[in-house]
Write an enzyme that holds these catalytic residues in place. Structure first.
Site, PDB file in Angstrom:
ATOM      1  N   CYS A 142      -9.389   3.495 -69.851  1.00 38.65           N
ATOM      2  CA  CYS A 142     -10.058   4.029 -71.043  1.00 38.65           C
ATOM      3  C   CYS A 142     -10.672   2.913 -71.895  1.00 38.65           C
ATOM      4  CB  CYS A 142      -9.039   4.834 -71.852  1.00 38.65           C
ATOM      5  SG  CYS A 142      -9.683   5.460 -73.395  1.00 38.65           S
ATOM      6  N   CYS A 145     -10.267   3.328 -75.630  1.00 38.69           N
ATOM      7  CA  CYS A 145      -8.911   3.046 -76.139  1.00 38.69           C
ATOM      8  C   CYS A 145      -8.655   1.526 -76.156  1.00 38.69           C
ATOM      9  CB  CYS A 145      -7.836   3.682 -75.263  1.00 38.69           C
ATOM     10  SG  CYS A 145      -8.172   5.364 -74.772  1.00 38.69           S
ATOM     11  N   ASP A 146      -9.071   0.834 -75.101  1.00 39.29           N
ATOM     12  CA  ASP A 146      -8.640  -0.560 -74.908  1.00 39.29           C
ATOM     13  C   ASP A 146      -9.763  -1.598 -74.983  1.00 39.29           C
ATOM     14  OD1 ASP A 146      -6.070   0.431 -74.437  1.00 39.29           O
ATOM     15  OD2 ASP A 146      -6.486   0.734 -72.312  1.00 39.29           O
TER      16      ASP A 146
END
Ligand code: NDP
Length: 315
Positions: A142, A145-146
């Protein structure tokens, strides 16, 4: 106890992506008092994307989280009972009008004549060394997300579909360089996404390539790549590897209960959401190896609720 014993429900929905919420809205409006289990990722996979540009009705695009929060609110407006838990086992009746048992996290069981499965899918692993060990230590599914952990660093994305190109597009805005590793010499992704990434100078596309090894001791430091055309190996130093090579349907708990195809997708009747058990319907990615779009998921969620309504008229 969340539910009274012997209380038979009309409609239980498993899953909280576009299919689950859409099914809930239609079922609630048909007076089936739906109970929806969100699963461990409330809102589903769209909560891990940034902007959704192709969902009808949002000319400027819509944030994935906002879209799913609104879907939840809309389902709640029609009195869907939403339970933030995962279902871990089902026993499905073979009989028309039969009662299905749905077990959830705290070993409670709920009984219902109607069940809509909208459990979606999860991303596929590559199957190479250290991949699982380095999850969260450089390996990710992701970018939204990261991605920020890799600001102004070099990263790699593997895959040639829409997911991979969306990840690349996002990462190219924050990272110094993004390698895109594609095993064929062409993309599976849509032309619009291909055009979008072709305009960015910090994207380096490596066709005919496979990641063969992850390098690093405590966290990811690089990857080894094999070029199938030239039969050469090379190492690139990257701080992040984003895997976007497709999905696997979330059907483990249905394996012995429903007919699944060879890839694990729930088999439904053509043009319907009817599964191999009476009163059980499937919607969204869990039954769809082909389209897997938010809008098609929402559409099949609606179909599942309508199919369930028709089922009640027939018993
Ligand atoms: P896809 O199945 O569409 O693409 C998977 C990609 O990964 C393919 O290029 C495939 O290569 C490659 N691949 C698969 N296995 C491996 C492997 N072991 N090693 C290397 N490469 C591999 O999956 P996506 O997740 O991209 O998309 C799923 C669905 O979701 C699609 O229908 C897509 O359209 C949709 N989607 C739509 C979006 C949008 O509209 N904005 C955003 C994201 C997804 P090969 O071609 O060789 O098989």
């Amino acid at each position: 106890m969340l539910f009274k014993k012997k209380q038979i429900q009309d409609c239980v929905i498993i899953g909280s992506g576009p299919a689950g919420y859409s099914a809930a809205i239609y079922a609630a409006r048909a007076n089936m008092s739906p109970i929806l289990f969100t699963g461990f990722q409330p809102g589903g996979q769209l909560t891990t994307t940034t902007d959704v540009d192709n969902y009808l009705g949002f000319p400027e695009g819509v944030n994935g989280n906002d879209l799913m929060n609104n879907c939840r609110k809309q389902a709640e407006r029609f009195n869907t009972k939403i339970i933030n838990q995962s279902v871990n086992r089902v026993i499905l009746s073979n009989k028309k009008g039969g009662i299905h048992k749905i077990f959830f996290e705290n070993k409670e069981c709920i009984e219902s004549r109607g069940l809509i499965i909208a459990t979606g899918s999860h991303p596929k692993f590559l199957g190479i060394n250290k991949e699982k060990k380095f999850m969260g230590l450089g390996v990710s599914f992701c970018a939204t997300c990261d991605g920020f952990f890799h600001k102004e660093k070099d990263v790699a994305v593997i895959g040639g579909g829409d997911s991979a190109l969306e990840e690349v597009n996002f990462l190219a805005k924050i990272c110094r360089k993004v390698y895109l590793i594609v095993r064929k010499n062409y993309f599976k992704a849509s032309k619009i996404l291909q055009n979008r990434i072709s305009k960015k100078k910090n994207i380096n596309i490596l066709f005919y390539s496979n990641v063969t090894e992850i390098i690093g001791n405590d966290f990811l430091e690089g990857i080894k790549i094999f070029n199938q055309k030239n039969e050469t190996n090379r190492t690139i130093l990257v701080s992040g590897l984003f895997i976007a090579i497709g999905h696997i349907p979330n059907t483990d708990i249905f394996k012995n209960e429903l007919d699944l195809n060879e890839k694990g997708y729930i088999i439904v009747q053509k043009g319907k959401t009817i599964t191999s058990k009476p009163g059980v319907f499937a919607a969204g990615d869990v039954q769809d190896p082909d389209y897997q779009q938010a809008i098609t998921s929402a559409g099949t969620g609606c179909m599942a609720a309508l199919d369930l309504e028709k089922y009640y008229l027939s018993i």
